[in-house]
Scaffold this active site. Structure first.
Site, PDB file in Angstrom:
ATOM      1  N   THR A  65       1.034  -1.266  -4.185  1.00 34.45           N
ATOM      2  CA  THR A  65      -0.127  -1.256  -4.858  1.00 34.45           C
ATOM      3  C   THR A  65       0.105  -0.832  -6.159  1.00 34.45           C
ATOM      4  OG1 THR A  65      -0.637   0.897  -4.000  1.00 34.45           O
ATOM      5  CG2 THR A  65      -1.462  -1.105  -2.797  1.00 34.45           C
ATOM      6  N   CYS A  66       0.989  -0.050  -6.582  1.00 38.29           N
ATOM      7  CA  CYS A  66       1.012   0.519  -8.135  1.00 38.29           C
ATOM      8  C   CYS A  66       1.412  -0.712  -8.962  1.00 38.29           C
ATOM      9  CB  CYS A  66       2.240   1.661  -8.078  1.00 38.29           C
ATOM     10  SG  CYS A  66       3.550   1.303  -7.736  1.00 38.29           S
TER      11      CYS A  66
END
Length: 115
Positions: A81-82
């Site tokens: 997700t980052c």
């Protein structure tokens, strides 16, 4: 338009069957399915102002590496997700991809929380 916002890499190209299926699936999503997918891939249920093309970094979709003897249809997609990174197995059909994305997005969205 959605196709312009997805950066295929590591085993996929813009012409890959999996990328075309993913775009068709995402285009068919209702608002709730969109939120679940976004939460799963980006960690946020909302897109930035400007939509998908404003994601920074852009949504990158790569082929999930599996041993050649393994059936991709048995595996869920995974994310980082980052960096808005979707690791997608090369599923045998759009129906399988749709089901696996739904399961991963609904079951995986609460797997990681920042405190």
């Amino acid at each position: 338009m959605l196709a312009e916002c997805i950066r295929p890499d590591h085993g996929f190209t813009a012409d890959s069957r999996a990328i075309r299926m993913l775009i068709d699936i995402l285009a068919s999503y209702n608002r709730d399915e969109q939120r679940l997918f976004l939460q799963f891939v980006t960690g946020s249920p909302r897109l930035p102002t400007g939509g998908f093309k404003s994601l920074n970094p852009p949504l990158t979709v790569v082929r999930k590496s599996l041993e050649s003897s393994l059936d991709p249809d048995e595996y869920l997609p995974s994310v980082m997700t980052c960096v808005n990174y979707l690791k997608l197995p090369d599923y045998s059909s759009a129906d399988v991809m749709r089901a696996k994305l739904r399961l991963a997005a609904s079951e995986g969205q609460h797997s990681f929380h920042l405190s």
